[in-house]
Design an enzyme around this catalytic site. Sequence first.
Site, mmCIF file in Angstrom:
data_model
loop_
_atom_site.group_PDB
_atom_site.id
_atom_site.type_symbol
_atom_site.label_atom_id
_atom_site.label_comp_id
_atom_site.label_asym_id
_atom_site.label_seq_id
_atom_site.Cartn_x
_atom_site.Cartn_y
_atom_site.Cartn_z
ATOM 1 N N ASP A 1 -2.496 -7.985 18.835
ATOM 2 C CA ASP A 1 -1.177 -7.993 19.441
ATOM 3 C C ASP A 1 -0.667 -6.541 18.761
ATOM 4 O OD1 ASP A 1 -1.399 -10.460 20.793
ATOM 5 O OD2 ASP A 1 -0.454 -11.464 19.377
ATOM 6 N N ASP B 1 -0.454 -10.469 27.495
ATOM 7 C CA ASP B 1 0.616 -11.645 27.315
ATOM 8 C C ASP B 1 1.609 -10.997 28.196
ATOM 9 O OD1 ASP B 1 -0.815 -12.663 25.532
ATOM 10 O OD2 ASP B 1 0.201 -11.664 23.955
#
Length: 237
Positions: free
Chosen positions: A118, A152
Amino acid sequence: MFIGEEIPMLGDWFILHFTENRGMAFGMEFGGDGGKLFLSIFRLLAVAGLSVGLWKLIKRNAHKGLIISLSLIIAGALGNILDSAFYGLLFGDSHYQVAQFLPEGGGYAPFLFGNVVDMLYFPVINGTFPDWFPFWGGEDFQFFRPVFNISDAAISIGVFIIIIRQKKYFGKSKKTVEAAPEDDDASEAAVEAPVSEASTQTPDAVTDTSTEQPAPPAETSTDTTETTTAPDQSKND
């Protein structure tokens, strides 16, 4: 970059923050090693099922918005699957150091046990909850706190579009709903019409056949009178 390293992009509003997570979207974790394996297998099955559904929607010429939204969800899930499946095999540990690509001793995790990378961080609002606020009174808050990646974002956007436009994608239009009763009335009228015509024509047919029957006894009576008078004339002569 090593874990925790940051690069400001738009001041304090948008930061590239390198981190890894073992779980689901936005850094949420699920049940240790067993949960990690379950989540990876579930992602594979979900992508396979959604891909079949997408193929059927394309064949049925479904709404383009639904096809695009489902494609975003599949692409995002596939991106996270690739991270968890191969990132641990290809890279070394990145805690307090830059991860090495193809290290001599192998990667830091086996197949399907790798972490998902991420990097997108948007701490747009920073503040403090008031003291009277339940549970979090006096604590600092931040929006948007979770660090996420492009996969995401794709999943979230696809799901959000389907939720807000579900009536357009899955519901019947007003024209279809209003046309249904008219079609039912027309079909009922078509069925009742032959029945009513048959019921009105049947008595006429019966009366016509009863009135048109001939009465032959009159001709036979005249013939018998002629035959009976003939012997009387011969006697007189």
